[in-house]
Design a protein around this motif. Structure first.
Motif, short mmCIF file in Angstrom:
data_model
loop_
_atom_site.label_atom_id
_atom_site.label_comp_id
_atom_site.label_asym_id
_atom_site.label_seq_id
_atom_site.Cartn_x
_atom_site.Cartn_y
_atom_site.Cartn_z
N GLY A 22 0.77 -1.23 0.00
CA GLY A 22 0.00 0.00 0.00
C GLY A 22 0.80 1.28 0.00
N PHE A 23 2.12 1.21 -0.28
CA PHE A 23 2.92 2.42 -0.38
C PHE A 23 2.52 3.18 -1.65
CE2 PHE A 23 5.05 0.16 2.78
CZ PHE A 23 6.13 0.84 3.30
N ASN A 24 2.27 4.49 -1.54
CA ASN A 24 1.89 5.25 -2.72
C ASN A 24 3.12 5.65 -3.54
OD1 ASN A 24 2.98 7.76 -1.69
ND2 ASN A 24 1.13 7.95 -0.41
N ASN A 25 2.88 6.13 -4.75
CA ASN A 25 3.98 6.42 -5.67
C ASN A 25 4.93 7.49 -5.13
OD1 ASN A 25 3.17 4.52 -7.55
ND2 ASN A 25 1.94 5.98 -8.72
N GLU A 26 4.37 8.50 -4.48
CA GLU A 26 5.23 9.57 -3.94
C GLU A 26 6.19 9.02 -2.89
OE1 GLU A 26 4.91 13.91 -1.67
OE2 GLU A 26 3.09 12.74 -2.11
N LEU A 27 5.67 8.17 -1.99
CA LEU A 27 6.53 7.60 -0.95
C LEU A 27 7.57 6.66 -1.56
CD1 LEU A 27 7.28 7.23 1.97
CD2 LEU A 27 5.39 5.60 2.21
N ILE A 28 7.16 5.85 -2.53
CA ILE A 28 8.11 4.96 -3.19
C ILE A 28 9.21 5.77 -3.87
CG2 ILE A 28 8.36 3.35 -5.13
CD1 ILE A 28 5.60 2.21 -4.35
N ASN A 29 8.85 6.85 -4.54
CA ASN A 29 9.86 7.70 -5.18
C ASN A 29 10.82 8.30 -4.16
OD1 ASN A 29 8.87 7.24 -7.75
ND2 ASN A 29 7.51 9.03 -7.73
N ASN A 30 10.30 8.69 -3.01
CA ASN A 30 11.17 9.24 -1.96
C ASN A 30 12.13 8.19 -1.42
OD1 ASN A 30 10.17 11.86 -2.08
ND2 ASN A 30 8.58 11.48 -0.54
N ILE A 31 11.65 6.97 -1.25
CA ILE A 31 12.53 5.89 -0.79
C ILE A 31 13.62 5.61 -1.83
CG2 ILE A 31 12.62 3.41 -0.29
CD1 ILE A 31 9.80 3.74 0.97
N HIS A 32 13.21 5.57 -3.10
CA HIS A 32 14.19 5.36 -4.17
C HIS A 32 15.23 6.48 -4.18
CE1 HIS A 32 15.75 5.47 -8.31
NE2 HIS A 32 15.59 4.15 -8.27
N GLU A 33 14.80 7.71 -4.03
CA GLU A 33 15.72 8.84 -4.01
C GLU A 33 16.64 8.79 -2.80
OE1 GLU A 33 17.41 12.54 -5.32
OE2 GLU A 33 16.42 10.82 -6.26
N ALA A 34 16.12 8.32 -1.67
CA ALA A 34 16.96 8.20 -0.48
C ALA A 34 18.13 7.26 -0.73
CB ALA A 34 16.12 7.70 0.70
N TYR A 35 17.86 6.14 -1.36
CA TYR A 35 18.96 5.21 -1.64
C TYR A 35 19.88 5.73 -2.74
CZ TYR A 35 17.34 1.80 1.68
OH TYR A 35 17.01 1.17 2.86
N ARG A 36 19.34 6.47 -3.68
CA ARG A 36 20.22 7.07 -4.69
C ARG A 36 21.22 8.02 -4.03
NH1 ARG A 36 21.40 11.30 -7.57
NH2 ARG A 36 19.91 12.64 -6.47
N LEU A 37 20.71 8.84 -3.13
CA LEU A 37 21.59 9.77 -2.42
C LEU A 37 22.57 9.04 -1.51
CD1 LEU A 37 18.93 12.48 -1.48
CD2 LEU A 37 20.73 12.70 -3.21
N LEU A 38 22.06 8.03 -0.82
CA LEU A 38 22.91 7.29 0.13
C LEU A 38 24.07 6.62 -0.57
CD1 LEU A 38 23.12 6.34 3.14
CD2 LEU A 38 21.88 4.29 2.41
N TYR A 39 23.77 5.93 -1.68
CA TYR A 39 24.81 5.14 -2.35
C TYR A 39 25.64 5.96 -3.34
CZ TYR A 39 22.99 0.78 -0.39
OH TYR A 39 22.62 -0.23 0.46
N SER A 40 25.25 7.21 -3.56
CA SER A 40 26.04 8.04 -4.48
C SER A 40 27.27 8.64 -3.80
CB SER A 40 25.19 9.18 -5.04
OG SER A 40 24.85 10.11 -4.02
#
Length: 256
Positions: free
Chosen positions: A201-219
């Protein structure tokens, strides 16, 4: 009223609730506490120190609260606590705790598949699915709603985050942060668990934020720099804070 097969053994000091079904060749030791509405199929062993809740189904060959496979264990009185409504399949073994923590804990509504081993002092959350022949060494922590495939080998003291998907056959000695897919050899980050998050039930905005968090973390070469970037660029919400807390508190380091 409990239904106890005449071919089962229940120690006189064992404490049983109501409406349990205990099949033939089961063995229930002393210093055990069992709730209501459990089904123990044939050949289940409930060892000293077990504390089992309500509505669990335990399949043949499973052994709960076994003596720890730890040479430091000196016979201290410890426990293995299992919650409610778990399906514990054939030949699962769950050790009781040692002096380190005193208790091995399994939550509720889990599916623990055939041949799984949960060693001493582990903490398994709720609503997890753990596949056939997966092995947890001592003091592993698994957060709620993790999915761990078959034949996964987990080093002692590892922490597995919630909502993850770990591919079959993985082996690792570092922590697996939440919301991701982990796989390949050596085990590494393979993106976020998109399908699993949508199913939960995660919405698209929250999923995008989680994806961005890992992009920033691993960059970033240094994880602290990635965490600082997450704090600057993403909204303050529980899911993002969970990622930050997990990484900051990791003792073994996270997979990259």
């Amino acid at each position: 009223m409990n239904q106890i097969s005449p071919l089962a053994y229940v120690h006189p000091e064992a404490k049983l609730g109501d409406n349990n079904i205990i099949g033939p060749f089961c063995y229930i030791d002393r210093n055990t506490v069992i709730g209501d509405n459990n089904v123990f199929q044939n050949g289940v062993t409930i060892n000293f120190g077990a504390r089992i809740g309500n509505g669990n189904e335990i399949f043949p060959g499973a052994s709960i609260s076994t003596k720890p496979q730890d040479l430091k264990f000196k016979g201290e009185e410890t426990t293995c606590v299992v919650g409610d409504n778990n399906s514990i399949r054939e030949n699962v073994t769950i050790s009781r705790g040692t002096a380190s923590k005193g208790t091995t804990t399994v939550g509720s509504n889990n599916l623990l598949m055939e041949g799984l081993h949960i060693a001493h002092d582990c903490v398994i959350g709720s609503e997890c699915i753990i596949g056939n022949s997966t092995k947890f060494a001592g003091e592993v922590i698994v957060d709620d709603r993790a999915i761990i495939s078959g034949s996964v080998l987990v080093h002692q003291f590892c922490h597995i985050g919630g909502y993850v998907m770990i591919q079959g056959g993985c082996r690792f000695s570092q922590d697996i942060p939440p919301y991701i897919i982990a796989g390949k050899e050596p085990t590494r980050y393979c993106g976020i668990n998109l399908v699993g998050l949508r199913r939960r039930g995660f919405n698209n905005e929250l999923i995008n934020n989680i994806h961005e968090a890992y992009r920033l973390l691993y960059s970033k070469g240094v994880l602290k720099e990635g965490i600082d970037e997450i704090r600057r660029n993403l909204p303050d919400c529980e899911e993002i804070n969970y990622i930050i807390r997990f990484v900051e508190n990791s003792k073994r380091g996270i997979i990259r």
